[in-house]
Scaffold this motif. Structure first.
Motif, PDB file in Angstrom:
ATOM      1  N   VAL A  66       0.915  -1.079  -0.186  1.00 32.64           N
ATOM      2  CA  VAL A  66      -0.029  -0.186  -0.116  1.00 32.64           C
ATOM      3  C   VAL A  66       0.930   1.054  -0.051  1.00 32.64           C
ATOM      4  O   VAL A  66       0.551   2.241  -0.575  1.00 32.64           O
ATOM      5  N   GLY A  67       1.843   1.248   0.864  1.00 34.31           N
ATOM      6  CA  GLY A  67       2.727   2.386   0.982  1.00 34.31           C
ATOM      7  C   GLY A  67       4.091   2.034   0.277  1.00 34.31           C
ATOM      8  O   GLY A  67       4.538   1.148  -0.284  1.00 34.31           O
ATOM      9  N   ARG A  68       5.172   3.233   0.559  1.00 33.78           N
ATOM     10  CA  ARG A  68       6.453   3.136  -0.249  1.00 33.78           C
ATOM     11  C   ARG A  68       7.154   1.880   0.378  1.00 33.78           C
ATOM     12  O   ARG A  68       7.702   1.057  -0.441  1.00 33.78           O
ATOM     13  N   THR A  69       7.210   1.640   1.607  1.00 32.32           N
ATOM     14  CA  THR A  69       7.911   0.630   2.211  1.00 32.32           C
ATOM     15  C   THR A  69       7.304  -0.754   1.972  1.00 32.32           C
ATOM     16  O   THR A  69       8.090  -1.448   1.304  1.00 32.32           O
ATOM     17  N   THR A  70       6.012  -0.884   1.924  1.00 28.59           N
ATOM     18  CA  THR A  70       5.557  -2.229   1.577  1.00 28.59           C
ATOM     19  C   THR A  70       5.696  -2.370  -0.035  1.00 28.59           C
ATOM     20  O   THR A  70       5.999  -3.765  -0.378  1.00 28.59           O
ATOM     21  N   LYS A  71       5.541  -1.288  -0.741  1.00 22.72           N
ATOM     22  CA  LYS A  71       6.071  -1.459  -2.266  1.00 22.72           C
ATOM     23  C   LYS A  71       7.327  -2.139  -2.559  1.00 22.72           C
ATOM     24  O   LYS A  71       7.536  -2.872  -3.201  1.00 22.72           O
ATOM     25  N   GLN A  72       8.448  -1.416  -1.893  1.00 24.02           N
ATOM     26  CA  GLN A  72       9.582  -1.676  -2.051  1.00 24.02           C
ATOM     27  C   GLN A  72       9.754  -3.205  -1.510  1.00 24.02           C
ATOM     28  O   GLN A  72      10.619  -4.052  -2.119  1.00 24.02           O
ATOM     29  N   LEU A  73       9.236  -3.477  -0.345  1.00 20.62           N
ATOM     30  CA  LEU A  73       9.443  -4.728   0.374  1.00 20.62           C
ATOM     31  C   LEU A  73       9.089  -5.708  -0.520  1.00 20.62           C
ATOM     32  O   LEU A  73       9.629  -6.984  -0.913  1.00 20.62           O
ATOM     33  N   GLY A  74       7.874  -5.679  -1.296  1.00 20.24           N
ATOM     34  CA  GLY A  74       7.184  -6.714  -2.291  1.00 20.24           C
ATOM     35  C   GLY A  74       8.530  -6.943  -3.363  1.00 20.24           C
ATOM     36  O   GLY A  74       7.963  -7.977  -4.076  1.00 20.24           O
ATOM     37  N   LYS A  75       9.350  -5.918  -3.743  1.00 24.19           N
ATOM     38  CA  LYS A  75      10.273  -6.236  -4.783  1.00 24.19           C
ATOM     39  C   LYS A  75      11.648  -7.214  -4.104  1.00 24.19           C
ATOM     40  O   LYS A  75      12.345  -7.760  -4.988  1.00 24.19           O
ATOM     41  N   PHE A  76      11.621  -7.316  -2.860  1.00 25.02           N
ATOM     42  CA  PHE A  76      12.649  -8.422  -2.317  1.00 25.02           C
ATOM     43  C   PHE A  76      12.324  -9.861  -3.051  1.00 25.02           C
ATOM     44  O   PHE A  76      11.058 -10.153  -3.100  1.00 25.02           O
ATOM     45  N   ASN A  77      13.203 -10.661  -2.934  1.00 25.56           N
ATOM     46  CA  ASN A  77      13.097 -11.911  -3.493  1.00 25.56           C
ATOM     47  C   ASN A  77      13.784 -12.906  -2.654  1.00 25.56           C
ATOM     48  O   ASN A  77      14.474 -12.492  -1.782  1.00 25.56           O
TER      49      ASN A  77
END
Lengths: 275, 465
Positions: A66-77
């Protein structure tokens, strides 16, 4: 550094991470949460623990982008490392033998609710699980949740699967239950607490307001419960839902909405400022 | 030396107020070599110095000043570091005016020697010219857990490491430094200085484990039993904010000083959106309280762009616990002071944001147990202030997490940990010091306590069979 062991997409924009965190896994209890940061300049974001494996030394959490942090987190593999994970924080949920317990998990919060349902079951309760989502494709953790329950219901806001809305809960409440546990966003928690109140059944809610340190230092997460100010991070996150001032909580939760939007849009358009 | 030079301190170069209120850079710029030597030459080198007993860590002040004025900067900083591991910090934030400098003989007729500024000069000189790592005692094979990486914890850790012990510091936040990182603003104590001092402690062989909240991740009994530590030092400070407990305090726009300062200092809210954590500031800010934290919060507010910042304090100027220097800095920058006023309620708009603060006038009566005159409200004197940001800076108490999770640990009614004259708690092998013992106090008193505890722990471990 905390290595990602497993990554799963559970629904659009809803992801599950299992990470290596042996010390946290050893101590985690249902109802507790972690705080993580995704980069050096990162904010501290609380996320509820959805599962843990003490032997394998892993913890699991589920989040929605939803926000900046969770969006970036979602890109972690898988194999990537999260720089900061702190926990377990907060008081464990009160898991006793109450009798008939209704466990309501809404949206992404169905995951940690499945963990609580399992704990209630292990204590010898008759567990009624309710998995609520906006649409049928947003229902997550159905199998795990169902497996922990004696009865299990699904409901969607648009009626695309199971019951529509929450009115059906009245039937369950009329049969007589001993405790209701609700985990979801504030407006939904408020609605359900209003619905259970006439039945006089103890209804507890897990609250996740904005937090910074998560250890009682800042008071960002303060919430009025029964006329008293409490800190969700150390006095909670579980509170008596019939005592919580949900309107104040929701206003405080939206305090930074404009800034959250700015950060999120900048991250999406410019890739943020990477360090 | 002329009489005038003898009694007049070399002034500290500072950023001018009209410039500094627009940036977070350090206000005091530090002495040049010439300025430092000139100031050091004022020292009378008393045979029985009055300054040394005023120093909580007992630095041989005349000796380091003598070396400084001879231009032997390396030897001078070495002399300080015999007693103080963190001089760049002390030189900046110690209240020297009530400690070493208070008793300086020159102070009777003029300005005392600026001991703090000289200490800072040497620490900064060393950082620029290469920090020397002192020799350590041979390994003792003993392991010590230090809880908290603030001034007390860092000092205890450094001293214990130098004595040959293996030290692990547990820090709950993601950065070490405690209040030095999250509490004191950049313009008073630059974070790169704190990081350099933390690096120095690490170079002494100390391990710092961040994201480790003791009481949740491990308890103290577990540290001693399962994790193989021989002793524990608790330096967890006073991190729990106090609130006024008046109606409307949970309105949006009202911060605890801790939240406000953590967002700014630790999370770099003033760099949003380059850094992720935002901070909101209104046009008219009221900071409640009269201590250093209130000064810090008010000066941060200006730098974030507030148009008008008021400090609202329930007693009068004379009772303010803040350092004189900090009050002067705040006044120079245009902070307004409202004395003898205390908030009784906050009123918000329809969206739940604070808009008005209702205060009552106070008057002072007889002195209370703190020796300051006790303020009492004047009935019917209520008045309103327009505000859109409020920071509550009326003090902090110790975080109770360790106290709650350590059976047998004696705790006072105020929540502080009780220790004996050797800083030992009610549990053998468990020591405590700093704000968690005294309640909120100064950086240097915490360092003094860390130092004393380190000595006691060393004795305890070496005598234990």
């Amino acid at each position: 550094m905390f290595k990602i062991i497993e990554k799963k997409e559970l629904a659009p924009k809803i992801k599950l991470f299992k990470i290596s965190a042996p010390e946290i896994a050893k101590k985690a209890q249902p109802g507790q949460f972690i705080i993580l940061r995704v980069r050096k300049e990162g904010e501290r974001v609380p996320l509820t623990i959805a599962d843990y494996d003490r032997e394998k030394g892993t913890i699991t959490f589920v989040f929605q982008e939803v926000g900046r942090t969770t969006k970036q987190l979602g890109k972690f593999n898988e194999g990537d490392e999260i720089p900061d994970v702190l926990g377990p924080l907060g008081r464990p949920a009160e898991i006793e033998k109450f009798g008939k317990v209704v466990c309501i998990g809404i949206g992404v919060f169905a995951a940690p609710m499945a963990l609580q349902a399992r704990a209630f079951k292990e204590k010898g309760n008759y567990v009624i699980g309710v998995n609520i989502a906006r649409r049928k494709d947003l229902i997550i953790f159905e199998d795990e949740f169902r497996a922990a329950c004696d009865e299990f219901y699904i409901s969607t806001d648009d009626g695309s699967r199971g019951y529509q809305g929450i009115e059906f809960l009245k039937e369950i409440l009329e049969r007589g239950v001993d405790r209701v546990v609700v985990f979801g966003l504030v407006p939904a928690q408020k609605q359900i607490c209003e619905l259970t109140k006439p039945y006089g059944v103890k209804t507890v809610v897990d609250l996740m307001p904005i937090m910074v340190d998560g250890m009682g230092m800042c008071g960002t997460c303060r919430v009025t419960v029964g006329g008293e100010t409490k800190f969700a991070c150390v006095d909670g996150p579980e509170f008596d839902g019939h005592q919580v001032d949900f309107d104040e909580l929701e206003r405080r939760r939206r305090m930074y909405t404009p800034e959250e939007k700015i950060a999120s849009v900048m991250y999406e358009r410019l890739g943020g400022y990477e360090s | 030396m002329s009489k005038q030079d003898r009694f007049k301190a070399v002034p500290m170069p500072k950023q001018p107020p009209e410039v500094r209120i627009h940036n977070f850079n350090e206000v005091a710029l530090g002495y040049t070599e010439e300025q430092a030597i000139k100031e050091a030459e004022r020292c009378l080198q008393c045979p029985e110095p009055k300054c040394v007993p005023g120093c909580p860590v007992g630095i041989d002040i005349p000796a380091f000043i003598k070396l400084l004025r001879e231009g032997k900067f390396r030897e001078a900083i070495r002399k300080i570091k015999e007693k103080n591991n963190l001089p760049a910090i002390c030189g900046r934030v110690c209240p020297q005016e009530t400690q070493c400098q208070m008793n300086c003989v020159l102070g009777k007729k003029g300005d005392p020697v600026s001991i703090g500024r000289l200490e800072r000069f040497l620490a900064d000189w060393e950082r620029e010219h290469g920090v020397e790592i002192p020799e350590k005692q041979p390994s003792t094979g003993k392991r010590i857990a230090v809880i908290g990486s603030g001034p007390a914890g860092l000092t205890a850790a450094a001293d214990l490491a130098r004595l040959g012990h293996e030290v692990v510091v547990f820090e709950a936040l993601h950065e070490p430094g405690g209040v030095l990182m999250y509490g004191i603003p950049e313009f008073r104590l630059p974070k790169r200085i704190v990081q350099a001092e933390v690096d120095y402690v690490k170079k002494l062989g100390v391990t710092i484990k961040t994201n480790a909240v003791i009481g949740r991740l491990f308890t103290i009994p577990e540290l001693l039993k399962d994790e193989g530590f021989d002793a524990v030092f608790i330096g967890t400070g006073a991190g729990l904010p106090r609130f006024l407990r008046v109606p409307g305090e949970n309105l949006c726009g009202i911060y605890s000083a801790n939240e406000f300062l953590i967002r700014i200092n630790l999370m770099k809210g003033y760099m949003f959106p380059k850094w992720d954590t935002p901070i909101k500031i209104g046009k008219k800010v009221a900071v409640i309280g009269g201590g250093n934290v209130a000064m810090d919060a008010s000066r941060c507010s200006l730098r974030l762009g507030a148009e008008e910042v008021h400090i609202v304090y329930r007693r009068s100027r004379a009772e303010m616990p803040a350092r004189k220097e900090e009050v002067e800095n705040a006044e120079e920058e245009g902070i307004k002071f409202d004395f003898l006023a205390n908030p009784v309620a906050f009123h918000g708009d329809e969206y739940g944001w604070v808009r008005k603060m209702e205060c009552v006038r106070m008057r002072l009566t007889e002195p209370d147990e703190s020796g300051r005159r006790r303020p009492v409200p004047i009935e019917g004197s209520n008045f309103f202030m327009d505000v859109d940001t409020v920071v509550i800076a009326i003090g902090q108490t110790p975080n109770p997490l360790i106290q709650q999770t350590t059976p047998g640990l004696a705790v006072s009614k105020r929540g502080t940990i009780i220790v004996d004259e050797n800083m030992q708690t009610s549990i053998e092998g468990v020591y405590a010091g700093g704000d968690v013992v005294t309640g909120a106090a100064t950086v240097i008193s915490a360092m003094g306590a860390g130092k004393k505890a380190a000595e006691s722990i060393h004795k305890y471990l070496m005598n234990k069979r």
